[in-house]
Design a protein around this motif. Structure first.
Motif, PDB file in Angstrom:
ATOM      1  N   GLN A 191      -4.410   7.187  -0.450  1.00  0.00           N
ATOM      2  CA  GLN A 191      -3.872   5.837  -0.353  1.00  0.00           C
ATOM      3  C   GLN A 191      -4.105   5.066  -1.641  1.00  0.00           C
ATOM      4  O   GLN A 191      -5.176   5.162  -2.254  1.00  0.00           O
ATOM      5  CB  GLN A 191      -4.519   5.070   0.793  1.00  0.00           C
ATOM      6  CG  GLN A 191      -4.145   5.599   2.149  1.00  0.00           C
ATOM      7  CD  GLN A 191      -4.657   4.679   3.247  1.00  0.00           C
ATOM      8  OE1 GLN A 191      -5.561   3.897   3.045  1.00  0.00           O
ATOM      9  NE2 GLN A 191      -4.047   4.772   4.416  1.00  0.00           N
ATOM     10  N   MET A 206       0.849  -1.173   0.000  1.00  0.00           N
ATOM     11  CA  MET A 206       0.000   0.000   0.000  1.00  0.00           C
ATOM     12  C   MET A 206       0.891   1.231   0.000  1.00  0.00           C
ATOM     13  O   MET A 206       1.839   1.336   0.759  1.00  0.00           O
ATOM     14  CB  MET A 206      -0.895  -0.006   1.229  1.00  0.00           C
ATOM     15  CG  MET A 206      -1.694   1.258   1.380  1.00  0.00           C
ATOM     16  SD  MET A 206      -2.912   1.239   2.698  1.00  0.00           S
ATOM     17  CE  MET A 206      -1.949   0.958   4.134  1.00  0.00           C
ATOM     18  N   HIS A 207       0.560   2.150  -0.862  1.00  0.00           N
ATOM     19  CA  HIS A 207       1.284   3.411  -0.947  1.00  0.00           C
ATOM     20  C   HIS A 207       0.407   4.501  -0.350  1.00  0.00           C
ATOM     21  O   HIS A 207      -0.790   4.541  -0.577  1.00  0.00           O
ATOM     22  CB  HIS A 207       1.575   3.759  -2.411  1.00  0.00           C
ATOM     23  CG  HIS A 207       2.375   2.726  -3.113  1.00  0.00           C
ATOM     24  ND1 HIS A 207       3.742   2.725  -3.111  1.00  0.00           N
ATOM     25  CD2 HIS A 207       2.007   1.643  -3.832  1.00  0.00           C
ATOM     26  CE1 HIS A 207       4.182   1.707  -3.805  1.00  0.00           C
ATOM     27  NE2 HIS A 207       3.154   1.022  -4.254  1.00  0.00           N
ATOM     28  N   CYS A 208       1.012   5.391   0.391  1.00  0.00           N
ATOM     29  CA  CYS A 208       0.271   6.480   1.006  1.00  0.00           C
ATOM     30  C   CYS A 208       1.089   7.756   0.835  1.00  0.00           C
ATOM     31  O   CYS A 208       2.317   7.737   0.969  1.00  0.00           O
ATOM     32  CB  CYS A 208       0.036   6.196   2.481  1.00  0.00           C
ATOM     33  SG  CYS A 208      -1.008   7.414   3.278  1.00  0.00           S
ATOM     34  N   HIS A 233      -3.886   1.121  -3.254  1.00  0.00           N
ATOM     35  CA  HIS A 233      -3.860  -0.299  -2.919  1.00  0.00           C
ATOM     36  C   HIS A 233      -3.613  -1.074  -4.214  1.00  0.00           C
ATOM     37  O   HIS A 233      -4.193  -0.762  -5.247  1.00  0.00           O
ATOM     38  CB  HIS A 233      -5.185  -0.735  -2.294  1.00  0.00           C
ATOM     39  CG  HIS A 233      -5.571   0.114  -1.130  1.00  0.00           C
ATOM     40  ND1 HIS A 233      -5.078  -0.095   0.131  1.00  0.00           N
ATOM     41  CD2 HIS A 233      -6.376   1.196  -1.050  1.00  0.00           C
ATOM     42  CE1 HIS A 233      -5.583   0.811   0.953  1.00  0.00           C
ATOM     43  NE2 HIS A 233      -6.365   1.606   0.249  1.00  0.00           N
TER      44      HIS A 233
END
Length: 147
Positions: A77, A1-3, A79
């Motif tokens: 975010q 996951m990138h945030c 996913h």
């Protein structure tokens, strides 16, 4: 996951966007499935080959020249892979919400299956010569078609 701290380009607050490979027949079938069963019209779509798709991928530091995963962006975010699929499907309502049981399966196993299908998707399902456009009725749900 990138945030990230900032909102990705092309997205408004509250947007839920699914980035997909626009030439992949499986990915296009997935988007038609979402358009059909997302009766609340929560999700928007963007082909990764589009300007919006490229900008969003770059925002999250993902490759813009090869597309081996579906990306689901909600807020700041992102996913990927099986997490993206499950986050989308479980928001579609009954009976698709039953897919939530797959969260019990370890991510490593889910992503192994996802990666295997993704790696062979063109051979198994085929590809289009160019990015397919949704039916006119659904054009407003494609991110790049905003006015």
């Amino acid at each position: 996951m990138h945030c990230t701290q900032s909102r990705p380009p092309y997205l408004d607050a509250g947007d839920r966007v699914i980035l997909f490979d626009g030439v992949c027949r499986l990915c296009n079938a997935w988007c038609r499935f979402i358009l059909k069963y997302d009766t609340r019209q929560r999700f928007r779509m963007a082909p990764v080959q589009s300007c919006a798709g490229q900008a969003i991928l770059a925002h999250f530091g993902l490759p813009t020249d090869r597309f081996d995963t579906m990306l689901y962006v909600e807020g700041s975010q992102a996913h990927e892979r099986s997490d993206a699929v499950l986050r989308v499907v479980t928001q579609l309502g009954w009976p698709w919400r039953l897919a939530a049981v797959l969260w019990l399966c370890p991510r490593r196993v889910r992503d192994f299956v996802y990666d295997h299908i993704a790696r062979h998707r063109y051979r198994l399902f085929g590809r289009y010569d160019q990015c397919e456009l949704p039916p006119a009725d659904d054009a407003k749900r494609v991110l790049d078609s905003r006015d």
